[in-house]
Scaffold this active site. Structure first.
Site, mmCIF file in Angstrom:
data_model
loop_
_atom_site.group_PDB
_atom_site.id
_atom_site.type_symbol
_atom_site.label_atom_id
_atom_site.label_comp_id
_atom_site.label_asym_id
_atom_site.label_seq_id
_atom_site.Cartn_x
_atom_site.Cartn_y
_atom_site.Cartn_z
ATOM 1 N N CYS A 79 31.705 -21.277 -14.457
ATOM 2 C CA CYS A 79 31.313 -20.227 -15.467
ATOM 3 C C CYS A 79 30.750 -20.364 -16.643
ATOM 4 O O CYS A 79 29.647 -20.856 -16.721
ATOM 5 C CB CYS A 79 32.685 -19.305 -15.575
ATOM 6 S SG CYS A 79 32.623 -17.489 -16.036
ATOM 7 N N HIS A 96 35.277 -18.090 -10.372
ATOM 8 C CA HIS A 96 36.558 -18.706 -10.585
ATOM 9 C C HIS A 96 37.348 -18.674 -9.283
ATOM 10 O O HIS A 96 37.106 -18.176 -8.444
ATOM 11 C CB HIS A 96 37.228 -17.787 -11.753
ATOM 12 C CG HIS A 96 36.831 -17.777 -13.211
ATOM 13 N ND1 HIS A 96 36.908 -18.834 -13.718
ATOM 14 C CD2 HIS A 96 36.036 -16.860 -13.637
ATOM 15 C CE1 HIS A 96 36.422 -18.775 -14.845
ATOM 16 N NE2 HIS A 96 35.640 -17.524 -14.974
#
Length: 485
Positions: free
Chosen positions: A332, A430
């Protein structure tokens, strides 16, 4: 409406509120009670994507799992994600409202309370019991005005409160007695029981203190919960107290820089609990040690954390690590750092402007107002392994490096990038290591030849069940049973 509501408050942050709510959710759900978790206001950088496409605190997602439910935005209607020391992104009913500084948010609290009560009423209409988690301590004098997270909520809905304190940190009697002393008479009356958490040793030696506490406060001690060594529950925000399981076999060494606004560090939990992986958190002032794999975690303030990374000299350590053949993963915000530039023209995460990335992959990222919130699954390009995860980001990345993606998603999109030499792997996903097949493939890519991959979801279930068993064994639940009837 016959819904029962019980609130768990703590004398401090990390006293055990999240864990006790999770354990009680599992205990009640085992007995067929329709129970839902609820946290009016959460301040955390660990978050989860809900079944209705919103964002809530990670702890409430764990509590939902404990209740055998899918997480929903009504379980945490107000989420604050700090992006500076004095400001945070404010998320209402799972969606970003605005960035606010502390004073601005304080003025907004009455409006936030309406959102809290709306969600609470919806849960009451759907469940028999709502277990509520407070935030921090109810005795923070500077936060009492317009409170929506602790006694302000309890008084608004007229629910009883259990107060928990952590004896492992010391000062438990002062914490409990002092907290009660700082509450108003009506708030004191609302507390119907005290819980002491994380006790090590012979509980009989604690009896004089418990008798004194009940005599001085007039409140019953509902029980003393033992310190559960090695208990795994995904953390609400702070880094785990324990490093994971003891490793006495050949292992893969992993280092993760601790960023100031690091988000969703629960991504590392499947690695911490793996018997052949050693995860080292590298804190400010420390050097990145010689390892097999460096992972750059997510960040709520990517440009700011990238600047701090450089100030620590970690960028030079990463380049040196790659020269010696080490592997690197960016997740991310950590993925965004791998590119050439990060642009924030609207100042979504700080001052408007652009920052040079690490320049390890040929792409650029522009932060845009609309946050991407998705649960996803797909195939890992390294091995065609199944991967599951979720997206929580505001960046849109473009550039030649994305022509070599790392994941093909089931919705037809592609994600991430891998370097030409295969040393660098970046993704927006994630939960990258949650699925055993993807974890195996990535650990093999990083250099682990022999694998003993545990079932991470079962590990999470085992932790919840262990906690519920401890609550059933060590708390006097007669008051709970009477309250439920």
């Amino acid at each position: 409406m016959n819904t029962k509501t019980l609130m768990i408050q703590g004398t401090t942050s990390d006293a055990g509120k999240s864990a006790i709510v999770a354990g009680l959710c599992r205990l009640l759900a085992r007995h067929g009670v329709r129970v839902a978790p609820f946290k009016p206001q959460n301040m955390a950088l660990n978050s989860a994507v809900t079944v209705d496409g919103g964002e809530i605190g990670r702890a409430q997602a764990v509590q939902a799992q404990a209740a055998f439910l899918e997480p929903h935005t009504d379980m945490n209607p107000v989420l604050l994600k700090p992006n500076t020391d004095i400001g945070a992104q404010v998320i209402i009913h799972g969606r970003v409202l605005a960035n606010m500084d502390a004073r601005c948010y304080h003025d907004y609290k009455p409006t936030a309370m309406r959102a809290v009560l709306e969600s609470y009423q919806r849960l009451c209409a759907a469940y028999d019991v709502v277990l509520v988690e407070g935030a921090g301590s109810p005795a923070e004098i500077n936060l009492r005005d317009k409170d929506i997270a602790n006694m302000g909520f309890a008084e608004a809905v007229d629910c009883p409160v259990w107060l928990v304190s952590d004896i492992d940190r010391g000062g438990v009697f002062a914490h409990l007695y002092g907290t009660l002393a700082l509450l108003s008479p009506s708030e004191q009356a609302r507390i119907t029981g005290l819980i002491i958490n994380r006790f090590r040793g012979d509980v009989n030696l604690l009896t004089p203190g418990l008798d004194w506490l009940t005599g001085e406060t007039g409140k019953p001690v509902l029980g003393v919960l033992p310190y559960l060594q090695g208990l795994h529950l995904e953390a609400e925000d702070s880094l785990p107290r324990e490093s994971g399981v003891v490793k006495d076999v050949e292992r893969l060494r992993v280092a993760a820089p601790v960023l100031a606004r690091m988000s969703n560090h629960t991504d590392f939990d499947p690695l911490r609990l793996h018997p052949q992986v050693e995860v080292c958190w590298v804190r400010p002032g420390e050097l990145i040690p010689s390892v097999d794999l460096i992972i750059l975690p997510g960040s709520k303030s990517t440009r700011g954390d990238l600047q701090r990374l450089r100030e620590q000299g970690w960028d030079a350590a990463i380049h040196r690590h790659l020269r010696y053949g080490g592997k690197l993963i960016g997740i991310c915000g950590g993925f965004q750092m791998l590119g050439r530039w990060i642009h924030d023209p609207a100042g979504l995460e700080g001052e408007p402007g652009s920052s040079p990335g690490l320049g390890l992959l040929d792409f650029e990222t522009t932060l845009e107002p609309e946050k991407q919130l998705r649960r996803v699954d797909g195939r890992l390009m390294l091995s065609d392994a199944l991967i599951t995860g979720y997206e929580i980001h505001v960046g849109v990345s473009t550039g030649p490096a994305l022509a070599k993606p790392v994941v093909q998603l089931s919705d037809g999109r592609w994600d991430g990038a891998v370097s030409d030499d295969g040393q660098i792997f970046g993704t927006y996903l994630h939960g990258l290591f949650d699925a055993a097949s993807a974890r195996d493939a990535l650990l093999h890519w990083a250099g682990l030849a022999v694998r003993e991959t545990p079932d991470y979801r079962q590990q999470r279930e085992d932790g919840i069940n262990r906690l519920a068993d401890a609550i059933e064994a060590h708390l006097n639940l007669s008051s709970l049973e009477m309250w439920l009837t």
